[in-house]
Design a protein around this motif. Structure first.
Motif, PDB file in Angstrom:
ATOM      1  N   MET A   1      47.032  52.109  51.324  1.00  0.00           N
ATOM      2  CA  MET A   1      46.235  51.359  50.337  1.00  0.00           C
ATOM      3  C   MET A   1      45.983  49.930  50.813  1.00  0.00           C
ATOM      4  SD  MET A   1      44.717  51.403  47.441  1.00  0.00           S
ATOM      5  CE  MET A   1      44.986  51.993  45.800  1.00  0.00           C
ATOM      6  N   ARG A   2      44.712  49.524  50.742  1.00  0.00           N
ATOM      7  CA  ARG A   2      44.375  48.135  51.113  1.00  0.00           C
ATOM      8  C   ARG A   2      44.942  47.149  50.107  1.00  0.00           C
ATOM      9  NH1 ARG A   2      38.132  47.088  52.433  1.00  0.00           N
ATOM     10  NH2 ARG A   2      38.594  46.329  54.501  1.00  0.00           N
ATOM     11  N   ARG A   3      45.380  45.988  50.601  1.00  0.00           N
ATOM     12  CA  ARG A   3      45.846  44.931  49.681  1.00  0.00           C
ATOM     13  C   ARG A   3      45.040  43.658  49.928  1.00  0.00           C
ATOM     14  NH1 ARG A   3      51.894  45.347  51.758  1.00  0.00           N
ATOM     15  NH2 ARG A   3      50.639  45.295  53.640  1.00  0.00           N
ATOM     16  N   LEU A   4      45.021  42.815  48.906  1.00  0.00           N
ATOM     17  CA  LEU A   4      44.416  41.494  49.072  1.00  0.00           C
ATOM     18  C   LEU A   4      45.515  40.522  49.495  1.00  0.00           C
ATOM     19  CD1 LEU A   4      42.174  41.310  45.865  1.00  0.00           C
ATOM     20  CD2 LEU A   4      41.536  42.114  48.157  1.00  0.00           C
ATOM     21  N   VAL A   5      45.153  39.575  50.349  1.00  0.00           N
ATOM     22  CA  VAL A   5      46.114  38.552  50.788  1.00  0.00           C
ATOM     23  C   VAL A   5      45.551  37.200  50.380  1.00  0.00           C
ATOM     24  CG1 VAL A   5      47.411  37.652  52.747  1.00  0.00           C
ATOM     25  CG2 VAL A   5      46.565  40.014  52.795  1.00  0.00           C
ATOM     26  N   LEU A   6      46.167  36.585  49.406  1.00  0.00           N
ATOM     27  CA  LEU A   6      45.641  35.309  48.900  1.00  0.00           C
ATOM     28  C   LEU A   6      46.108  34.146  49.784  1.00  0.00           C
ATOM     29  CD1 LEU A   6      44.211  33.645  46.651  1.00  0.00           C
ATOM     30  CD2 LEU A   6      46.429  33.556  45.478  1.00  0.00           C
ATOM     31  N   VAL A   7      45.148  33.326  50.212  1.00  0.00           N
ATOM     32  CA  VAL A   7      45.502  32.093  50.935  1.00  0.00           C
ATOM     33  C   VAL A   7      44.884  30.927  50.160  1.00  0.00           C
ATOM     34  CG1 VAL A   7      45.288  30.787  53.078  1.00  0.00           C
ATOM     35  CG2 VAL A   7      45.623  33.268  53.174  1.00  0.00           C
ATOM     36  N   ARG A  26      44.168  46.329  58.088  1.00  0.00           N
ATOM     37  CA  ARG A  26      43.848  47.041  56.854  1.00  0.00           C
ATOM     38  C   ARG A  26      43.614  46.116  55.666  1.00  0.00           C
ATOM     39  NH1 ARG A  26      48.700  50.447  54.279  1.00  0.00           N
ATOM     40  NH2 ARG A  26      49.396  48.306  54.202  1.00  0.00           N
ATOM     41  N   ASP A  27      44.429  45.059  55.543  1.00  0.00           N
ATOM     42  CA  ASP A  27      44.385  44.203  54.352  1.00  0.00           C
ATOM     43  C   ASP A  27      43.273  43.152  54.465  1.00  0.00           C
ATOM     44  OD1 ASP A  27      46.514  45.606  53.301  1.00  0.00           O
ATOM     45  OD2 ASP A  27      48.009  44.297  54.240  1.00  0.00           O
ATOM     46  N   VAL A  28      42.906  42.595  53.309  1.00  0.00           N
ATOM     47  CA  VAL A  28      41.768  41.680  53.231  1.00  0.00           C
ATOM     48  C   VAL A  28      42.227  40.307  52.745  1.00  0.00           C
ATOM     49  CG1 VAL A  28      39.593  41.239  52.023  1.00  0.00           C
ATOM     50  CG2 VAL A  28      40.162  43.561  52.753  1.00  0.00           C
ATOM     51  N   VAL A  29      41.910  39.280  53.511  1.00  0.00           N
ATOM     52  CA  VAL A  29      42.290  37.923  53.106  1.00  0.00           C
ATOM     53  C   VAL A  29      41.253  37.374  52.124  1.00  0.00           C
ATOM     54  CG1 VAL A  29      42.612  35.537  53.895  1.00  0.00           C
ATOM     55  CG2 VAL A  29      43.496  37.443  55.274  1.00  0.00           C
ATOM     56  N   VAL A  30      41.746  36.784  51.019  1.00  0.00           N
ATOM     57  CA  VAL A  30      40.859  36.180  50.028  1.00  0.00           C
ATOM     58  C   VAL A  30      41.070  34.670  50.033  1.00  0.00           C
ATOM     59  CG1 VAL A  30      40.288  36.019  47.570  1.00  0.00           C
ATOM     60  CG2 VAL A  30      40.891  38.232  48.576  1.00  0.00           C
ATOM     61  N   MET A  31      39.989  33.942  50.261  1.00  0.00           N
ATOM     62  CA  MET A  31      40.031  32.477  50.134  1.00  0.00           C
ATOM     63  C   MET A  31      38.831  32.070  49.283  1.00  0.00           C
ATOM     64  SD  MET A  31      41.039  31.276  54.004  1.00  0.00           S
ATOM     65  CE  MET A  31      41.344  29.586  53.532  1.00  0.00           C
ATOM     66  N   ALA A  32      39.030  31.081  48.390  1.00  0.00           N
ATOM     67  CA  ALA A  32      37.924  30.746  47.491  1.00  0.00           C
ATOM     68  C   ALA A  32      37.951  29.286  47.070  1.00  0.00           C
ATOM     69  CB  ALA A  32      37.998  31.635  46.249  1.00  0.00           C
ATOM     70  N   GLU A  33      36.785  28.664  47.163  1.00  0.00           N
ATOM     71  CA  GLU A  33      36.595  27.326  46.590  1.00  0.00           C
ATOM     72  C   GLU A  33      36.206  27.564  45.133  1.00  0.00           C
ATOM     73  OE1 GLU A  33      33.381  25.782  48.960  1.00  0.00           O
ATOM     74  OE2 GLU A  33      34.507  26.001  50.823  1.00  0.00           O
ATOM     75  N   VAL A  34      37.071  27.185  44.199  1.00  0.00           N
ATOM     76  CA  VAL A  34      36.782  27.527  42.799  1.00  0.00           C
ATOM     77  C   VAL A  34      36.820  26.308  41.883  1.00  0.00           C
ATOM     78  CG1 VAL A  34      37.533  29.936  42.930  1.00  0.00           C
ATOM     79  CG2 VAL A  34      39.208  28.153  42.409  1.00  0.00           C
ATOM     80  N   ARG A  35      35.998  26.369  40.854  1.00  0.00           N
ATOM     81  CA  ARG A  35      35.888  25.276  39.857  1.00  0.00           C
ATOM     82  C   ARG A  35      37.235  24.947  39.233  1.00  0.00           C
ATOM     83  NH1 ARG A  35      32.316  21.355  38.757  1.00  0.00           N
ATOM     84  NH2 ARG A  35      30.757  21.893  40.276  1.00  0.00           N
ATOM     85  N   ASP A  36      37.981  25.998  38.838  1.00  0.00           N
ATOM     86  CA  ASP A  36      39.243  25.743  38.127  1.00  0.00           C
ATOM     87  C   ASP A  36      40.164  24.836  38.946  1.00  0.00           C
ATOM     88  OD1 ASP A  36      38.546  27.271  36.004  1.00  0.00           O
ATOM     89  OD2 ASP A  36      40.297  28.607  36.096  1.00  0.00           O
ATOM     90  N   GLU A  37      40.300  25.132  40.236  1.00  0.00           N
ATOM     91  CA  GLU A  37      41.198  24.325  41.064  1.00  0.00           C
ATOM     92  C   GLU A  37      40.615  22.946  41.345  1.00  0.00           C
ATOM     93  OE1 GLU A  37      44.352  25.222  41.664  1.00  0.00           O
ATOM     94  OE2 GLU A  37      43.711  26.857  40.370  1.00  0.00           O
ATOM     95  N   ALA A  38      39.300  22.904  41.412  1.00  0.00           N
ATOM     96  CA  ALA A  38      38.669  21.621  41.747  1.00  0.00           C
ATOM     97  C   ALA A  38      38.536  20.706  40.536  1.00  0.00           C
ATOM     98  CB  ALA A  38      37.301  21.874  42.376  1.00  0.00           C
ATOM     99  N   THR A  39      38.788  21.235  39.322  1.00  0.00           N
ATOM    100  CA  THR A  39      38.558  20.404  38.125  1.00  0.00           C
ATOM    101  C   THR A  39      39.745  20.319  37.165  1.00  0.00           C
ATOM    102  OG1 THR A  39      37.596  22.279  36.944  1.00  0.00           O
ATOM    103  CG2 THR A  39      36.048  20.848  38.112  1.00  0.00           C
TER     104      THR A  39
END
Ligand code: FAD
Ligand code: DLZ
Ligand code: SF4
Length: 508
Positions: A1-7, A26-39
């Motif tokens: 099973m694929r997993r997400l890897v949060l960075v 197999r696993d997928v790295v997730v990185m995100a510029e998001v409003r919640d963290e920026a505000t």
């Protein structure tokens, strides 16, 4: 099973626990510029730009190393706006149902991940030299948790600056040699600066558009934004500034923003540098005869001692730590913390450089902006939010213990054995600010008297019941009690008048 890897934005390190536990085939790295963290606070634009640029470059590093990275830019129309929202979106996209995450440095985000409707495995952040268990083992059963004893334990545990079982140089701590007043001149160039490359320029334009009214200057932007640059910045510090770091650690200069400080906390906290390699570089400089022991021990103590210690306190004390206010302070943060005019030179300069650089060194944070807020009785939570917003190195795990504990004594003395308060005399001794101030540091009362002189006694007087029994403060109360009654009444009346003028929004 694929997993997400949060960075996360402050986890930019290839040895990160979540990456280590994942399978790059197999696993997928997730990185995100998001409003919640920026505000969640209105971060300094340089802090946001630093993190976004460093995140984008780190995503490329991971791709080059063979990872499948799903990176979301702030202005992506599909952006879900929060870390959990982005995880859910990527889960749907990839079919993954489990997330590997490294423990965030703020309770706020830990809670959000715990409540995220996916199976999130929170792994301990191993980028520190002491684990939670190490700290708890040290703290258990102790009446007081003083940094100095923790630090000695850390020297023994890591072998840093040790000669067998003994401290290198014959002493654990050379602090008494590290209190020289400001030098007349600083003969080094200061921290290494980097011209914005294409990635940085693109991010600067984005931050300018998205956060036009946050406090702070975005340009010129000169921070390192990847590991190779951060290592160069470290090399520059070790070569140029480290030898005199100890001597002038507590000094402040009107026309020099960095003196002999390293300006690496933002790189360490974001994961671009590792604490052990920084300490080892400093130790090597001593062993090679390049830097004296007082400088190297003092520097290593900040990282191996203070940095690890405050993190231990943050996680041990729990989420309510940031709301503590044992002194019952309630004043609003004065407008000059946001750049409004003030005639107090020390404060004006500390705030000006904070606005320009998203940086102030330790003594400016502790003995100028922190000292004033404590003396004036500003509500600690407002002080905490200010520090979290304005400094490029600020995340709660490190900022809150320094502000709530060390600087504002709002935790009742878990970190500091007495409040860090001083009159103008300390600032005058350690800096050249007073020479060009509208107030006179030698005047204790009357027109033009330095406000720190008035507020210092006002603080001691209003908190007498709490502090007069503290042996480290007995001398201060004796001095106060020796003043004649009329003089004491004048000091208190002038202090009250000064505070009233702040509350009324007058320029002070
Ligand atoms: P240097 O003076 O060159 O010191 C070297 C390194 O030691 C720093 O990079 C830092 O990683 C570490 N260090 C030094 N003192 C401390 C300390 N008290 N706690 C933790 N690490 C320390 N530091 C942060 O990283 N983030 C913050 O949000 C933060 N808020 C602070 C708020 C207040 C009120 C005070 C008094 C201090 C705060 N500090 C914070 C600690 C310290 O002021 C900064 O780490 C330092 O000024 C960063 O600049 P530098 O890299 O030039 O440090
Ligand atoms: C501080 C910050 C900012 C401004 N933006 C982001 C972001 O968009 N995405 C992200 O993953 N992290 C960001 N961060 C850092 C987080 O706020 C940080 O991981 C937590 O505060 C925990 O330390
Ligand atoms: Fe600050 Fe007082 Fe000195 Fe002015 S005189 S710079 S207010 S300490």
């Amino acid at each position: 099973m694929r997993r997400l890897v949060l960075v996360l934005g402050d986890q930019l390190c290839e040895g990160l626990a979540a990456l280590d536990a994942a399978d790059r085939t197999r696993d997928v790295v997730v990185m995100a510029e998001v409003r919640d963290e920026a505000t969640y606070v209105r971060h300094h634009p340089k802090k946001i730009a630093f993190l976004f640029a460093a995140m984008r470059k780190f995503a490329d590093t991971l791709r080059d190393a063979g990872w499948d990275v799903r990176y979301t830019r702030l202005d992506d129309p599909a952006n879900a706006g929060s870390i959990c929202g982005e995880l859910l979106r990527r889960a749907e996209e990839t079919g993954a149902q489990e997330v590997l995450a490294t423990e965030p440095g703020e309770w706020r985000l830990i809670r959000a991940l715990q409540h995220c409707p996916l199976k999130v495995h929170l792994l301990e952040d191993r980028r520190f030299l002491a684990s939670h268990a190490d700290f708890d083992r040290w703290a258990e059963g102790r009446k007081s948790l003083r940094m100095e004893y923790f630090y000695r334990e850390m020297r023994r545990a890591t072998g840093l600056l040790m000669e067998g079982a003994n401290p290198a140089g014959g002493q654990w701590n050379f602090d008494h040699e590290n209190r020289k007043p400001a030098p007349d001149e600083v003969a080094i160039e200061g921290p290494l600066r980097f011209e914005p490359d294409e990635t940085v320029s693109e991010v600067l334009d984005l931050v300018e558009r998205a956060f036009p009214s946050n406090f702070g200057r975005l340009r010129p932007f000169w921070f390192a934004t990847d590991r190779a640059q951060a290592l160069q910045a470290l090399d520059r510090f070790v070569a140029d500034a480290l030898p005199r770091f100890g001597d002038y650690q507590d000094a402040m200069l009107d026309n020099h923003r960095f003196l002999y400080h390293a300006v690496i906390s933002l790189y360490l906290n974001a994961g671009l540098l590792e604490p052990r390699e920084v300490c080892e570089a400093a130790e090597a400089a001593w062993r090679e005869g390049h830097a004296p022991i007082n400088a190297v021990e003092g520097f290593i103590r900040q990282i191996l001692g203070w940095r690890e210690y405050v993190r231990g306190i943050y996680f041990r004390e729990g989420p309510d730590y940031v709301t503590r206010n044992v002194l019952g302070h309630a004043r609003a943060l004065p407008a000059f913390y946001w750049g409004a005019e003030t005639r107090m030179r020390c404060l004006a300069k500390a705030v000006e450089q904070t606005r320009d650089e998203a940086y102030a060194h330790h003594i400016q944070r502790l003995m100028v902006t922190g000292n004033f807020a404590l003396l004036a009785g500003v509500e600690p939570h407002q002080v905490h939010e200010w520090y979290l917003e304005v400094y490029a190195d600020a995340y709660e795990w490190v900022e809150a213990p320094n502000v709530i504990g060390m600087s504002q004594f709002a935790d009742g003395g878990i970190i500091a054995s007495k409040p860090y308060v001083s009159s103008g005399a300390y600032i005058s001794r350690m800096s050249d600010y007073c020479r060009s101030c509208a107030y006179s540091v030698t005047k204790k009362t009357g027109k033009g008297a330095c406000p720190f002189n008035l507020l210092y006694w006002h603080f001691l007087d209003r908190h007498r019941a709490r502090f007069e029994g503290n042996p480290r403060m007995a001398q201060m109360y004796r001095t106060w009690d020796r003043m004649d009654e009329d003089r004491r009444a004048t000091v208190l009346a002038e202090a009250r008048d000064f505070l009233d003028r702040i509350d009324a929004g007058e320029t002070v």
